[in-house]
Scaffold this active site. Structure first.
Site, PDB file in Angstrom:
ATOM      1  CG  HIS A 221      -1.891   1.073   1.281  1.00 52.41           C
ATOM      2  ND1 HIS A 221      -3.062   1.042   0.560  1.00 52.41           N
ATOM      3  CD2 HIS A 221      -1.886   2.238   1.940  1.00 52.41           C
ATOM      4  CE1 HIS A 221      -3.738   2.145   0.793  1.00 52.41           C
ATOM      5  NE2 HIS A 221      -3.050   2.894   1.624  1.00 52.41           N
TER       6      HIS A 221
ATOM      7  CD  GLU B   1      -3.927   2.975   8.655  1.00 56.68           C
ATOM      8  OE1 GLU B   1      -5.083   2.706   8.282  1.00 56.68           O
ATOM      9  OE2 GLU B   1      -2.907   2.499   8.130  1.00 56.68           O
TER      10      GLU B   1
ATOM     11  N   GLY C  41      -2.008   9.296  -9.135  1.00 58.67           N
ATOM     12  CA  GLY C  41      -2.688   8.010  -9.217  1.00 58.67           C
ATOM     13  C   GLY C  41      -2.538   7.219  -7.949  1.00 58.67           C
ATOM     14  CG  ASN C  42      -4.489   4.766  -4.765  1.00 54.43           C
ATOM     15  OD1 ASN C  42      -5.415   3.969  -4.724  1.00 54.43           O
ATOM     16  ND2 ASN C  42      -3.648   4.917  -3.784  1.00 54.43           N
TER      17      ASN C  42
ATOM     18  CD  GLU D 280      -5.329   7.963  -1.395  1.00 60.92           C
ATOM     19  OE1 GLU D 280      -4.134   8.190  -1.625  1.00 60.92           O
ATOM     20  OE2 GLU D 280      -5.929   8.428  -0.430  1.00 60.92           O
ATOM     21  CB  SER D 281      -8.483   2.553  -4.044  1.00 60.37           C
ATOM     22  OG  SER D 281      -7.261   2.247  -3.420  1.00 60.37           O
ATOM     23  CG  HIS D 282     -10.550   4.302   1.955  1.00 61.32           C
ATOM     24  ND1 HIS D 282     -11.241   4.581   3.090  1.00 61.32           N
ATOM     25  CD2 HIS D 282      -9.238   4.322   2.305  1.00 61.32           C
ATOM     26  CE1 HIS D 282     -10.383   4.775   4.079  1.00 61.32           C
ATOM     27  NE2 HIS D 282      -9.173   4.623   3.630  1.00 61.32           N
TER      28      HIS D 282
ATOM     29  NE  ARG E  52      -6.556  13.276   6.329  1.00 61.71           N
ATOM     30  CZ  ARG E  52      -7.643  12.523   6.475  1.00 61.71           C
ATOM     31  NH1 ARG E  52      -8.811  13.086   6.685  1.00 61.71           N
ATOM     32  NH2 ARG E  52      -7.563  11.206   6.412  1.00 61.71           N
TER      33      ARG E  52
ATOM     34  CG  ASP F 257      -2.189  13.523   3.489  1.00 55.12           C
ATOM     35  OD1 ASP F 257      -1.321  13.868   2.664  1.00 55.12           O
ATOM     36  OD2 ASP F 257      -2.736  12.403   3.478  1.00 55.12           O
TER      37      ASP F 257
END
Ligand SMILES: Nc1ncnc2c1ncn2[C@@H]1O[C@H](COP(=O)(O)OP(=O)(O)O)[C@@H](O)[C@H]1O
Ligand SMILES: [Mg+2]
Lengths: 236, 87, 735, 87
Positions: C56, C320, C544-545, C100-102, C123, C276
């Site tokens: 990650h 986190e 990107g991510n 971004e992915s979550h 952020r 951030d």
């Protein structure tokens, strides 16, 4: 005309109002709730947002802010106050307007355009607009206006309902009601008429580019209360 | 000072519409539970210090009056206990 | 003094094979850590390496490939590597954006996972000093008929709505896919777009020795899923509930305060550097900021405000907890920083300072608990070459990806089929989802969700920006290269359909396991496809991510490259849309005709010419409206134009040798745009098309209140209802 | 069938952050109440019919499991009584 725009922690429509008023030539100043001093202003706008995250109830924590105390003094002295969205919720919580705003029927946040009929001209924000049908955006999750029957009846009798949700033909139908508000109420005023609150966002429909300019008609009423100055230039 | 824990139960007044309760009732019926009526409220658990029980009760009531409940639409009840976790 | 002062910790003396494994490092990686340090790390230090060298944070399997993407161009102001990329939109203004992915947090808890995903991407944008002006999201769910999918949709959409609405950033667009393969692993990709004056950019690379370091925002608690694997290695009392790491819970209210306070301080020049806190929390933020700045940092964990009692140093380092920023003060501005954060009712704790010695020196009160070189943490992870593994994969041909055409029999009632396609979850209106998002706050939304791309004005200027986000998982599940090409082509084509010139893209790659041959191949092909499309179309990748290991029940998701594209609109008042059609306008099809075998190869040359042609036509005032052919093919494209314009059409199907009626109606071949043009303009339009070497066919005319296309005749009302209600029906919200 | 009233108390698990509680704590402190900690929850009062107490308790627990509480971040408790208002 000089308008103060009140900013609480979590407010987000203050810049939008400043811009819309600027387009109409109204000078405004964004004031921080904690040290708000409304002396010298003709009007105070309580804009939309999620003051204090709207935790507990929308507007509940903002009610105990010093800014709200100052707002109360200002309104009691006859100052003009307009609350939109979260501002309306805060004014109800503060007891400056009757009733309360609870979760939308269906529980979902709704962002959409709605039809509004102007029910009362007896406010500085609706002069000359009586009976007009306006199109404005809403964006809220707690916009269902409620009050007990007695309050409701007194309000109707005194003509304190200012805006109602209606369909394109002007009928206050259940389908035209986006949040389950009692009697399709979208906005009310206080007894004196100097304090008005509504859930819709006039500042979001004050330019044709944004899909409509009916909001400018409401804000222009304010502009005409005292001589407006030249348009205020605005950047980002 | 003694450590207290007050639970303030806030509920919509009977005559006030409770959209959340209505939605829960609908969902429960959809799940096959034949409910008659649902009302939803909040409970706020506050840990704080006070001189004695009377003072604590008074403080908790003040919290309810001034902030936790909106008298136009809600009523509240206070339940008070010693805070075993802290004292 | 030795660069590595003696560090407390019982494990420091003898190598321990268990700890590195338990923090997720392979034996090879652990060896590399020992080699880089020249000593045995203590437990906390292992945990820090484990987090920072995770896939990650370290992009171990993708970094080599990502380097092949085109990232430069005349308009690029900030390329990949920073918190977000930026393009120059003229007039001294930069547009900053990133997706971004979550996915994994959203699989565990859809509402909070999606909400905190929005928080994280916001952020990233304001850490650049930019004011966020728009959010978008790309989502993928399982079968909408399943209860679990319906709950996931409610949770994810609810979380996005909860967070974005509260912070007050309009959500202006998105993309939703449905496929069973996403059932156990929904995708939640959030994109944010912000604006900042070119001289107002903030950075994490600008800290200097001696400056004070502040941790700002929410208190630090035991939140964070990544912590779960680590906890095992620290053998905290099992069954001690309060010590278990927990799901991250977002507080958009604090985010809003953080946003305003940070932008105020950056605008005033009080911030020297800023970063951030996201994955791997304080560990990641401190080491990255120091590494990028080429400095060291000394922090004291005892100064970190905590929400939970009894937190161990590793918990504080790796927590986190959401809504936190690391802010480095410009020397002499410390009071101002403290004052402004206090006014915004935020905690700002001074936790340390920047040092010159290239060491991240972590203390807990008086005791040194970790001492590591930040550059090794941030950039020292090995890069894995997946080529050989990818080569070993034998790609098998899979079914045609055009889901609708494939399901249509030659003798089917095409009226029924068109209604079915319009009401299908892939094509139906997403309004039921996006009406729960505030689309207008900020009063810059000229075109919101529901169009090919959204348009935002820039106050005080005539021009504006356009944004679109797209994915092509069905095409990619058959051929990841073509799917990636098609996604870039679609996102940029959507910009062109509103009259915007594409400037750059952000890519969010959602893929399966790169340690398996097929996953490695899909990753490689996906990146290659994006690169090829970007080079052909002249749009660089600025951010990107990558999210890997996405699978349901051991089966990888389809390779899903989500592409967010940003374009420039020279005159927002004169944008091109799908709705400005008038009765009597001709229906034209520019570009490719629908064919069955488009997946075998995509003609990028035609795509480029098509996009240039439509922009030229718009600039010349020859096109009244445009809409691209995408999910549901030509039938859906023309129907959607009619629905948006509230006007019917009578058109024939383009004749293609060997293509069936179903193909002509529903094939999703790319590089096709339906145009509306006044009859008086079509002659010039044809000339312009010929100049651009783009096929242009007249199919018929707009007008009336019937939708007639080839064998299909339906009322406007019928197609509008099918399209409007389809998703609600599919999700079981209406009967 | 007997008329029951169940109150289902839903609270965030102890280790889960409660932003609403944090905001309320801040507001109470602003009002001058020196609170240590605030946690907020919901209570759902459901009136329904069941054959007997065991059945009622089971039904109420099912409501909590299936609808009212999110097991990942919340826990719930059921409090059961006869519904005096209806029976
Ligand atoms: N999750 C979402 N949130 C907000 N808007 C969405 C979402 N998904 C789709 N939309 C909007 O719905 C419209 C149709 O989406 P899509 O079918 O992906 O469009 P297109 O085929 O033009 O890319 C677009 O305007 C898109 O921005
Ligand atoms: Mg499109």
């Amino acid at each position: 005309m000089r308008a103060a725009i009140l900013r609480y922690p979590g407010t987000w429509s203050e810049r939008d109002f400043a811009h819309a008023l600027g387009v109409l030539g109204v000078r405004s100043e964004i004031v921080w709730h904690a040290d708000a001093d409304l002396a010298g202003f003709d009007a105070a706008i309580v804009p939309g947002g999620f003051s204090y995250g709207d935790y507990l109830r929308a507007g509940a924590i903002a009610r105990i802010s010093p800014g709200t105390a100052e707002l109360r003094r200002f309104a009691d002295a006859g100052g003009l106050v307009l609350g939109s969205c979260n501002g309306f919720q805060i004014l109800c919580e503060a007891g400056l307007l009757p009733g309360a705003l609870v979760r939308n029927a269906g529980l979902e946040f709704r962002c959409d355009w709605v039809g509004l009929r102007v029910e009362s001209e007896a406010t500085p924000f609706t002069r000359g607009l009586g009976g007009e049908i306006l199109r404005m955006p809403i964006a809220h999750g707690e916009g269902c206006w409620v009050a007990d029957e007695e309050t409701m009846a007194a309000l109707e009798r005194a003509g304190q309902v200012v805006f109602r949700y209606v369909d394109a033909r002007g009928a206050a139908t259940p389908e035209a009601n986006p949040n389950g508000s009692l009697r399709n109420i979208a906005g009310v005023r206080n007894g004196a008429g100097n304090v008005v609150g509504l859930m819709p966002h006039p500042e979001r429909c004050s330019e044709d580019l944004l899909g409509g300019s009916d909001g400018a008609r409401v804000l222009a009423c304010l502009a005409s209360v005292r001589g407006a100055t030249a348009p205020v230039p605005v950047g980002i | 000072m003694t450590a207290f824990v007050a639970t303030i139960h806030v509920r919509p007044k009977d005559e006030v519409r409770d959209p959340q309760g209505e939605a829960v009732a609908g969902a429960l019926r959809a799940l096959g539970v034949p409910v008659d009526d649902v009302r939803t409220g909040k409970e706020i658990v506050v840990r704080f210090d006070a001189a004695d029980e009377t003072g604590a009760l008074e403080a908790a009531r003040r919290m309810g009056d001034q902030l936790l409940a909106n008298p136009v639409i809600e009523r509240f009840e206070v339940q008070l206990g010693r805070d075993g976790m802290r004292s | 003094m030795s660069p590595f002062p003696v560090v407390a910790g019982t494990e420091a003396a003898q190598p321990n094979q268990d700890i590195p494994r338990e923090v997720g490092l392979t034996d090879f990686e652990a060896g590399r850590v020992r080699e880089l340090l020249g000593r045995e790390p203590n437990a906390l230090e292992w945990a820090m390496f484990g987090a920072m060298w995770s896939e990650h944070c370290a992009y171990k399997h993708s970094r080599r490939l990502l380097r092949t993407l085109p990232t430069s161009g005349a308009r690029v102001a900030v390329g990949p590597g920073e918190n977000a990329g930026a393009v120059d939109v003229g007039g001294g203004l930069l547009c900053v954006f990133k997706a971004e992915s979550h996915n994994h947090p959203s699989a565990v808890e859809p509402f909070q996972g999606a909400a905190t995903g929005v928080g994280g991407i916001l952020r990233d944008i304001f850490a650049m000093g930019a004011r966020p002006v728009a959010l978008l999201n790309a989502l993928a769910f399982g079968d909408p008929a399943e209860g679990s999918t319906r709950r996931a949709v409610r949770g994810v959409v609810g979380g996005i709505s909860f967070y974005g609405n509260c912070v007050g950033i309009p959500d202006v667009g998105g993309h939703v896919s449905f496929a069973p393969a996403y059932g156990g692993n929904p995708l939640v990709n959030a994109m944010c777009v912000g604006l900042v004056p070119a001289d107002g950019l903030a950075s994490a690379a600008t800290a200097r020795p001696g400056s004070a370091v502040y941790l700002v925002g929410s208190d630090t608690g035991r939140d964070g899923i990544a912590g779960a694997s680590l906890l095992a290695s620290f053998e905290l009392g099992s069954g001690d509930d309060a010590k278990r790491p927990s799901v991250q819970v977002g507080d958009p209210f604090v985010e809003k305060l953080l946003l305003e306070a940070c932008l105020e301080l950056i605008g005033a020049g009080a911030v020297e550097a800023i970063q951030d806190l996201g994955a791997a929390g304080l560990c990641c933020a401190t080491s990255e900021l120091a590494a990028r700045s080429g400095t060291g940092m000394r922090i004291d964990l005892a100064a970190v405000p905590r929400r939970a009692r009894g937190m161990a140093p590793f918990e504080v380092m790796l927590s986190e907890s959401q809504e936190r920023m690391l802010v480095v003060a410009r020397p002499g501005r410390e009071d101002e920083i403290e004052r402004v954060f206090a006014r915004w009712e935020l905690h700002a704790a001074r936790i340390g300072e920047i040092t010159a010695d290239q060491t991240l020196d972590v203390r807990d009160g008086g005791a040194a608990v970790a001492s590591l070189p930040p550059a090794k943490l941030a950039d020292g992870a090995p890069e894995y070459d997946i080529d050989a593994l990818a080569d070993s994969y034998r790609a098998e041909r899979r079914d045609a990806a055009d889901m609708f055409r494939a399901g249509v029999r030659a003798d089917a009632d095409m009226n029924e089929e068109v209604l079915r396609v319009l009401a299908s979850p892939e094509v139906a209106s997403r309004r039921v989802l996006y009406r729960t998002y505030d689309q207008m706050v900020g009063t810059d939304t000229v075109v919101g969700p529901g169009a090919d791309a959204a348009i935002l004005r820039i106050k005080g200027r005539a021009d504006g920006i356009a944004v679109a986000i797209d994915a092509q998982p069905r095409a990619a599940s058959r051929d990841p290269y073509v799917g990636a090409v098609a996604a870039v082509a679609e996102a940029t084509r959507n910009l062109v359909c509103v009259g915007a010139e594409p400037l750059a893209i952000t890519d969010c790659l959602n893929l399966g396991n790169p340690e398996r041959a097929r996953g490695a191949w899909e990753l490689r092909e996906t990146v290659a496809g994006i690169g090829a499309a970007c080079r052909a179309l002249g749009v660089p990748v600025v951010s990107g991510n990558v999210s890997l290991y996405n699978a349901t029940g051991g089966i990888d998701i389809p390779p899903t490259a989500v592409i967010g594209a940003v374009g420039h609109v020279p005159d927002v008042a004169g944008y091109l849309g799908a709705a400005a059609v008038r009765a009597g306008d001709e229906v034209l099809l520019a570009g490719s005709v629908p064919v069955d075998d488009w997946l075998d190869e995509m003609d990028l040359g035609l795509e480029v010419r098509l996009q240039r042609f439509v922009l030229a036509a718009h600039r010349a005032g020859l096109a009244r409206a445009a809409h691209d052919r995408a999910e549901g093919g030509l039938a859906a494209a023309l129907a959607e134009m009619c629905i948006r314009a509230g006007i019917g059409a009578a058109a024939t199907l383009p004749a293609v040798r060997g293509a069936s009626t179903a193909t002509a109606l529903f094939a999703e071949s790319p590089s096709g745009i339906v145009l509306a043009a006044a009859p008086a303009d079509t002659e010039l339009l044809r000339g312009l098309a010929a100049e651009h070497d783009v096929p242009l066919r007249t199919l018929g005319a707009f007008g009336g209140d019937a939708f007639a296309l080839g064998p299909v005749t339906l009322s406007l009302r019928a197609i509008a209802d099918a399209h409007a209600e389809g998703l609600e029906r599919a999700l079981g919200r209406i009967g």
